[in-house]
Motif scaffolding. Structure first.
Motif, short mmCIF file in Angstrom:
data_model
loop_
_atom_site.label_atom_id
_atom_site.label_comp_id
_atom_site.label_asym_id
_atom_site.label_seq_id
_atom_site.Cartn_x
_atom_site.Cartn_y
_atom_site.Cartn_z
N GLU A 64 0.83 -1.21 0.00
CA GLU A 64 0.00 0.00 0.00
C GLU A 64 0.86 1.25 0.00
O GLU A 64 1.88 1.34 0.68
N GLY A 65 0.45 2.26 -0.80
CA GLY A 65 1.19 3.51 -0.82
C GLY A 65 0.74 4.42 -1.94
O GLY A 65 -0.20 4.10 -2.69
N SER A 66 1.45 5.53 -2.08
CA SER A 66 1.09 6.54 -3.08
C SER A 66 2.18 6.75 -4.12
O SER A 66 2.09 7.69 -4.92
N SER A 112 4.41 5.86 -7.56
CA SER A 112 3.89 5.57 -8.89
C SER A 112 3.70 4.08 -9.15
O SER A 112 2.93 3.68 -10.02
N ASN A 113 4.39 3.24 -8.37
CA ASN A 113 4.25 1.79 -8.51
C ASN A 113 3.38 1.19 -7.41
O ASN A 113 3.38 -0.02 -7.22
N GLN A 114 2.64 2.04 -6.68
CA GLN A 114 1.81 1.58 -5.58
C GLN A 114 0.35 1.99 -5.77
O GLN A 114 0.04 2.90 -6.55
N LEU A 115 -0.53 1.31 -5.04
CA LEU A 115 -1.95 1.61 -5.07
C LEU A 115 -2.48 1.63 -3.63
O LEU A 115 -1.85 1.07 -2.72
N ARG A 147 -8.33 5.44 -2.77
CA ARG A 147 -7.92 6.26 -1.63
C ARG A 147 -6.77 7.21 -1.95
O ARG A 147 -6.47 8.10 -1.14
N ASN A 148 -6.15 7.04 -3.10
CA ASN A 148 -5.16 8.02 -3.54
C ASN A 148 -5.78 9.11 -4.39
O ASN A 148 -5.08 10.02 -4.87
N ASN A 149 -7.11 8.98 -4.64
CA ASN A 149 -7.85 10.01 -5.38
C ASN A 149 -7.22 10.30 -6.75
O ASN A 149 -6.97 11.45 -7.13
#
Length: 580
Positions: A170-172, A174-177, A197-199
């Motif tokens: 999990e994260g924000s 460029s290779n995460q969602l 959740r990253n909008n």
């Protein structure tokens, strides 16, 4: 457009007139919608635990029908629990992201009972899903799933399920969602993900590795002091220049490892741009190469962003060593039954030994549509999944296989080269790229699979019995099976019916269909066919029961048995005439 929450409608926006038209009346929001090839509109009603559908050609607006689910939440095969994303294929089979049951359900056309094809309760659960919310099927019938609580996109291929995007947690970045809810493709194969959740909407570009012989490359380490978006402008006098950006380090023997982004020019373009999010005080590597062998020339990189980027050329980088092997498939080659094929394919078996442990990439070059697998120690043509480590079909264009695998010096491997179409012959080359040369040796006198074909039909005069967990009877045919050679045999059906097969030792009791039933390894290929692998002995009589998944269904069918020798098949239904 879903307008179910406020107005109880599904609306269609007509761009030419800038107006909305009501297409379906609903009593709940539609989390997922789909229009099939027959212009039938589907609405996934997660609050109602069902999927409804309506023909857009029907003049009666309120004529909605149930496509899946009972309206009562549950985990039975005919139930759903908050269904989300849906997809309908060209055969009108409905795939449902059954969110709270943590599974993907397949409802065959006209069927109310679903088959779990991924997630909890699937036939061979190879991946765990947590609240899946999106599902898409590609042209090759591979599944792509938005695995919501696992923050990733997973997909299926010939090797089962694996993570495709968002694989680093999990994260924000460029290779995460962060809680991806849905996904779709463009015509180039790029994936667009609703990163809830990253909008944001994330685009994951189709990554096509080069299938040519080795290209020159330069690796450049870089770092910045401020996190943010950076745009790289690459100017090159070379055609087909590619740029790859990696996190932490670059491994020339494993191009996909740590890759964040890639881009390239095409045709005679001499300039292209890529944009990526970089974190402060992180090490990144940009790799410049080409898609053509031995192409050389000048290039430059300009970076636009919130801070200065420092570049340091990485010296003494490793070079891949390539080994080439050439052969051909002929009508004298050995044959085997590829997992989901209906007839035998020619194959070549190549012994592989490496001089240095490490990552090696195998790819093919041929006018045939090649398919490759690699096995540890030996290859069993009667059970091609035994000892299999990896396989690939079309990762290289046009229609060639490519895969990367870690090999060790003290192990013998077997590379199997075959085709994606049965009974195809022709020349091929195998190129192996890695840290050292590889010994490749043709294995002679390999075994071939023999096929036996049996044709019959189920009619209203056929015997009937009650299958386990079924409330109504089905027609069946009993076939005596005797093998001439002990070994592994694959049974599969060909029919327009949804066939179902099981095999018994000595006799079949229709009043207790679990009695004497042999344990077989089911192979999930086509939802409408039965296929399984089983070990049979010469001194035993077996009974094959052919029936259908739907009650009271009739029609013609064929049974194909593939194994080390011919099989004797005899209809004995008249000797076992029972009606339930």
């Amino acid at each position: 457009i879903d307008d179910g929450e406020k107005n109880g409608q599904v609306q269609k926006w007509i761009a030419e007139t800038s107006t909305f038209v009501t297409m379906m009346n609903v009593n709940s929001p539609c989390y997922g919608m789909f229009v099939d090839i027959n212009d039938t509109l589907y609405c996934s009603m997660y609050r109602q635990h069902e999927v409804m559908k309506r023909s857009l050609n029907d003049a009666v607006m309120n004529l909605n029908r149930v496509a899946a689910g009972t309206g009562i939440k549950g985990s039975s095969s005919n139930q759903l629990n908050e269904p989300r994303g849906i997809f309908v294929d060209v055969n009108l089979n409905l795939y449902v992201a059954d969110c709270n049951n943590h599974r993907i359900q397949l409802f065959q056309a006209g069927e109310s009972n679903g088959i779990t094809v991924a997630g909890r309760g699937s036939l061979r659960q190879t991946i765990e899903l947590i609240y899946p919310t999106g599902v898409v099927l590609d042209a090759e019938k591979y599944l792509f799933i938005a695995d919501y609580f696992n923050h990733r996109i997973v997909n299926s291929d010939l090797n089962g399920f694996h993570c495709l995007a968002g694989c680093s947690g999990e994260g924000s970045q460029s290779n995460q969602l962060k809680y991806p809810s849905s996904l779709s493709f463009d015509r180039s194969g790029n994936i667009f993900v609703t990163d809830h959740r990253n909008n944001r909407i994330q685009k994951f570009e189709y990554f096509e590795e080069s299938c040519e012989l080795g290209s020159y490359y330069e690796a450049i380490q870089m770092n910045g002091t401020i996190s943010g978006y950076y745009t790289f402008q690459i100017n090159s006098e070379m055609e087909t220049t590619n740029a790859y950006i990696y996190e932490n380090n670059f491994d020339p023997f494993h191009l996909r490892k740590n890759v964040l982004l890639f881009g390239g020019n095409s045709g005679n373009q001499r300039q292209f741009k890529v944009t990526v999010v970089l974190q402060a005080n992180m090490i990144y590597v940009v790799v410049i190469t080409t898609s053509s062998r031995d192409l050389i020339g000048n290039f430059s990189i300009q970076v636009f962003g919130p801070s200065y980027i420092g570049f340091t050329r990485i010296l003494n980088t490793s070079s891949a060593v390539q080994t080439t092997y050439a052969s051909e498939l002929t009508t004298n080659s050995s044959t085997y039954l590829h997992m989901c094929f209906k007839s035998n394919s020619y194959y070549g078996a190549i012994q592989v030994n490496v001089h240095r442990s490490g990552l090696y990439t195998f790819f093919s070059q041929s006018n045939m549509n090649t398919y490759g697998t690699i096995h540890k120690d030996y290859f069993n043509p009667f059970n091609p999944h035994e000892n299999r480590l990896l396989g690939d079909d079309d990762s290289c264009r046009p229609l060639q296989f490519r895969f990367t695998i870690a090999l060790e010096t003290n192990i013998t491997y077997i590379l199997i080269v075959t085709t994606s179409r049965s009974n195809t012959t022709g020349a091929f080359s195998i190129i192996v790229s890695g840290p050292n040369n590889v010994d490749l040796k043709n294995i002679m006198n390999t075994s071939s699979v023999v096929q036996t074909v049996y044709a019959s039909e189920l009619t209203t005069n056929s015997s009937t019995y009650l299958r386990s967990c079924s409330s109504s009877s089905t027609y069946y045919e009993a076939i005596q099976v005797n093998v001439r050679t002990t070994g592994l045999y694959t049974f599969f059906s060909q029919s327009n019916m949804g066939t179902y097969g099981s095999i018994y030792k000595d006799y079949f009791n229709p009043y207790n269909p679990l009695e004497n039933r042999r344990s077989e390894e089911d192979i999930l290929c086509d939802a409408f066919e039965s296929r399984f692998l089983i070990a049979l002995g010469t001194s035993i009589t077996y009974i094959l029961i052919v029936t259908t998944r739907r009650s009271n269904t009739t029609g013609a069918f064929s049974i194909i048995v593939s194994g080390p020798n011919n099989v004797d098949l005899k209809n004995i239904s008249k000797c076992l005439y029972y009606n339930y």
